[in-house]
Design a protein around this motif. Structure first.
Motif, PDB file in Angstrom:
ATOM      1  N   ALA A   1       3.959 -45.314  28.637  1.00 52.47           N
ATOM      2  CA  ALA A   1       3.116 -44.081  28.924  1.00 52.47           C
ATOM      3  C   ALA A   1       3.814 -43.268  30.176  1.00 52.47           C
ATOM      4  CB  ALA A   1       1.775 -44.412  29.322  1.00 52.47           C
ATOM      5  N   ASN A   2       4.443 -44.139  31.140  1.00 52.48           N
ATOM      6  CA  ASN A   2       5.398 -43.497  32.320  1.00 52.48           C
ATOM      7  C   ASN A   2       6.334 -42.679  32.041  1.00 52.48           C
ATOM      8  OD1 ASN A   2       3.636 -44.540  34.665  1.00 52.48           O
ATOM      9  ND2 ASN A   2       4.732 -46.574  34.342  1.00 52.48           N
ATOM     10  N   LEU A   3       7.162 -43.011  30.991  1.00 52.41           N
ATOM     11  CA  LEU A   3       8.257 -42.318  30.390  1.00 52.41           C
ATOM     12  C   LEU A   3       7.706 -41.226  29.648  1.00 52.41           C
ATOM     13  CD1 LEU A   3      11.216 -41.891  29.889  1.00 52.41           C
ATOM     14  CD2 LEU A   3      11.152 -43.474  28.041  1.00 52.41           C
ATOM     15  N   GLN A   4       6.645 -41.275  28.874  1.00 53.96           N
ATOM     16  CA  GLN A   4       6.133 -40.249  28.165  1.00 53.96           C
ATOM     17  C   GLN A   4       5.601 -39.073  29.099  1.00 53.96           C
ATOM     18  OE1 GLN A   4       3.280 -41.923  25.827  1.00 53.96           O
ATOM     19  NE2 GLN A   4       4.641 -42.460  24.041  1.00 53.96           N
ATOM     20  N   ALA A   5       4.963 -39.486  30.246  1.00 55.31           N
ATOM     21  CA  ALA A   5       4.308 -38.622  31.380  1.00 55.31           C
ATOM     22  C   ALA A   5       5.656 -37.925  31.960  1.00 55.31           C
ATOM     23  CB  ALA A   5       3.619 -39.342  32.304  1.00 55.31           C
TER      24      ALA A   5
ATOM     25  N   ARG B   1       0.909 -30.677  27.390  1.00 58.24           N
ATOM     26  CA  ARG B   1      -0.454 -31.070  27.216  1.00 58.24           C
ATOM     27  C   ARG B   1      -0.450 -31.920  26.138  1.00 58.24           C
ATOM     28  NH1 ARG B   1      -4.798 -26.965  28.755  1.00 58.24           N
ATOM     29  NH2 ARG B   1      -6.673 -28.532  28.556  1.00 58.24           N
ATOM     30  N   ARG B   2       0.105 -31.803  25.172  1.00 64.60           N
ATOM     31  CA  ARG B   2      -0.263 -32.752  23.925  1.00 64.60           C
ATOM     32  C   ARG B   2       0.006 -34.240  24.317  1.00 64.60           C
ATOM     33  NH1 ARG B   2       2.358 -35.354  20.368  1.00 64.60           N
ATOM     34  NH2 ARG B   2       4.538 -34.752  21.101  1.00 64.60           N
ATOM     35  N   ILE B   3       1.350 -34.149  24.900  1.00 59.69           N
ATOM     36  CA  ILE B   3       1.817 -35.535  25.342  1.00 59.69           C
ATOM     37  C   ILE B   3       0.615 -36.250  26.272  1.00 59.69           C
ATOM     38  CG2 ILE B   3       3.611 -36.854  26.543  1.00 59.69           C
ATOM     39  CD1 ILE B   3       5.819 -34.595  25.179  1.00 59.69           C
ATOM     40  N   LEU B   4       0.549 -35.418  27.342  1.00 53.47           N
ATOM     41  CA  LEU B   4      -0.470 -36.020  28.192  1.00 53.47           C
ATOM     42  C   LEU B   4      -1.927 -36.418  27.656  1.00 53.47           C
ATOM     43  CD1 LEU B   4       0.467 -33.752  31.257  1.00 53.47           C
ATOM     44  CD2 LEU B   4       1.092 -36.139  31.098  1.00 53.47           C
ATOM     45  N   GLU B   5      -2.436 -35.530  26.953  1.00 55.95           N
ATOM     46  CA  GLU B   5      -3.582 -35.943  26.186  1.00 55.95           C
ATOM     47  C   GLU B   5      -3.582 -37.208  25.165  1.00 55.95           C
ATOM     48  OE1 GLU B   5      -4.599 -32.036  24.178  1.00 55.95           O
ATOM     49  OE2 GLU B   5      -5.767 -31.180  25.921  1.00 55.95           O
ATOM     50  N   ALA B   6      -2.527 -37.148  24.699  1.00 59.61           N
ATOM     51  CA  ALA B   6      -2.181 -38.585  23.882  1.00 59.61           C
ATOM     52  C   ALA B   6      -2.556 -39.836  24.530  1.00 59.61           C
ATOM     53  CB  ALA B   6      -1.105 -38.261  23.085  1.00 59.61           C
TER      54      ALA B   6
ATOM     55  N   ARG C   1       6.836 -29.297  31.159  1.00 58.78           N
ATOM     56  CA  ARG C   1       6.012 -28.435  31.714  1.00 58.78           C
ATOM     57  C   ARG C   1       6.815 -27.507  32.973  1.00 58.78           C
ATOM     58  NH1 ARG C   1       4.383 -28.339  37.205  1.00 58.78           N
ATOM     59  NH2 ARG C   1       5.012 -30.847  37.394  1.00 58.78           N
ATOM     60  N   GLN C   2       8.120 -28.312  33.552  1.00 61.70           N
ATOM     61  CA  GLN C   2       8.893 -27.544  34.309  1.00 61.70           C
ATOM     62  C   GLN C   2       9.661 -26.577  33.523  1.00 61.70           C
ATOM     63  OE1 GLN C   2      10.624 -30.771  36.339  1.00 61.70           O
ATOM     64  NE2 GLN C   2       9.269 -30.713  37.830  1.00 61.70           N
ATOM     65  N   LEU C   3       9.869 -26.921  32.311  1.00 62.88           N
ATOM     66  CA  LEU C   3      10.794 -25.750  31.280  1.00 62.88           C
ATOM     67  C   LEU C   3       9.908 -24.710  30.797  1.00 62.88           C
ATOM     68  CD1 LEU C   3      13.035 -28.498  29.474  1.00 62.88           C
ATOM     69  CD2 LEU C   3      13.694 -26.718  31.200  1.00 62.88           C
ATOM     70  N   GLY C   4       8.288 -24.905  31.202  1.00 61.39           N
ATOM     71  CA  GLY C   4       7.731 -23.826  30.449  1.00 61.39           C
ATOM     72  C   GLY C   4       6.821 -24.249  29.132  1.00 61.39           C
ATOM     73  N   GLU C   5       7.099 -25.442  28.767  1.00 58.49           N
ATOM     74  CA  GLU C   5       6.637 -25.883  27.562  1.00 58.49           C
ATOM     75  C   GLU C   5       5.194 -26.653  27.693  1.00 58.49           C
ATOM     76  OE1 GLU C   5       8.044 -25.418  24.435  1.00 58.49           O
ATOM     77  OE2 GLU C   5       9.913 -24.445  25.201  1.00 58.49           O
ATOM     78  N   HIS C   6       4.353 -25.662  28.062  1.00 59.79           N
ATOM     79  CA  HIS C   6       3.112 -26.417  28.565  1.00 59.79           C
ATOM     80  C   HIS C   6       2.272 -26.682  27.263  1.00 59.79           C
ATOM     81  CE1 HIS C   6       2.699 -24.453  32.888  1.00 59.79           C
ATOM     82  NE2 HIS C   6       3.981 -24.394  32.444  1.00 59.79           N
TER      83      HIS C   6
ATOM     84  N   ALA D   1      -0.432 -39.955  33.978  1.00 62.80           N
ATOM     85  CA  ALA D   1      -0.608 -38.671  32.897  1.00 62.80           C
ATOM     86  C   ALA D   1      -2.064 -38.129  33.621  1.00 62.80           C
ATOM     87  CB  ALA D   1      -1.216 -39.660  31.661  1.00 62.80           C
ATOM     88  N   VAL D   2      -2.615 -38.815  34.226  1.00 69.41           N
ATOM     89  CA  VAL D   2      -3.726 -38.226  35.143  1.00 69.41           C
ATOM     90  C   VAL D   2      -3.316 -37.190  36.038  1.00 69.41           C
ATOM     91  CG1 VAL D   2      -5.733 -38.475  36.743  1.00 69.41           C
ATOM     92  CG2 VAL D   2      -5.318 -40.071  34.815  1.00 69.41           C
ATOM     93  N   LEU D   3      -2.250 -37.626  36.800  1.00 68.16           N
ATOM     94  CA  LEU D   3      -1.730 -36.574  37.721  1.00 68.16           C
ATOM     95  C   LEU D   3      -1.151 -35.386  36.947  1.00 68.16           C
ATOM     96  CD1 LEU D   3      -0.877 -35.650  40.577  1.00 68.16           C
ATOM     97  CD2 LEU D   3       1.080 -37.368  40.676  1.00 68.16           C
ATOM     98  N   GLY D   4      -0.071 -35.800  35.980  1.00 68.49           N
ATOM     99  CA  GLY D   4       0.519 -34.837  35.217  1.00 68.49           C
ATOM    100  C   GLY D   4      -0.415 -33.679  34.579  1.00 68.49           C
ATOM    101  N   MET D   5      -1.495 -34.384  34.076  1.00 70.49           N
ATOM    102  CA  MET D   5      -2.437 -33.292  33.535  1.00 70.49           C
ATOM    103  C   MET D   5      -3.023 -32.508  34.792  1.00 70.49           C
ATOM    104  SD  MET D   5      -3.913 -32.064  30.738  1.00 70.49           S
ATOM    105  CE  MET D   5      -3.903 -33.199  29.599  1.00 70.49           C
TER     106      MET D   5
END
Length: 112
Positions: free
Chosen positions: A8-12, A28-33, A19-24, A44-48
């Motif tokens: 999960a840390n790697l996915q986050a 979001r899909r990854i973080l929600e999963a 996000r930094q590349l503008g692929e919001h 993931a919480v912080l990432g969201m």
């Protein structure tokens, strides 16, 4: 991520890069999963929270920052991001009652 599909840390971290590349949407899909599997997964919480804030949804970011700040180990690092997000959302903040000798580890804010 193909080398550690359950990390999960790697996915986050991947979501943060997206996000930094503008692929919001993909971030979001990854973080929600992640959050569906592990609702309290810190990265993931912080990432969201960061995704919502940077995407122009500071009010929606606040509950995620609250969850992240609730983790005492991360609280000092998150305080400035929380305050900036609250200000961007036009929310009032006030210091909660603290004893005079309270350190940063005991810092709490009241969100109006």
């Amino acid at each position: 991520m193909s080398h550690a599909p359950d990390d999960a840390n790697l996915q986050a971290a991947s979501a943060r890069c997206l996000r930094q590349l503008g692929e919001h949407a993909e971030a979001r899909r990854i973080l929600e999963a992640i959050l569906q599997r592990q609702p309290d997964q810190f990265a993931a919480v912080l990432g969201m929270a960061e995704l919502l804030r940077s995407g122009g949804e500071p009010a929606a970011a606040i509950p995620f920052y609250r969850r992240a700040v609730a983790d005492d180990h991360q609280q000092a690092l998150l305080l400035s991001a929380t305050l900036l997000t609250l200000a961007a959302a036009g929310r009032a903040i006030a210091p909660a009652h603290l004893p005079p000798d309270a350190g940063v580890g005991h810092l709490r804010i009241a969100i109006a």
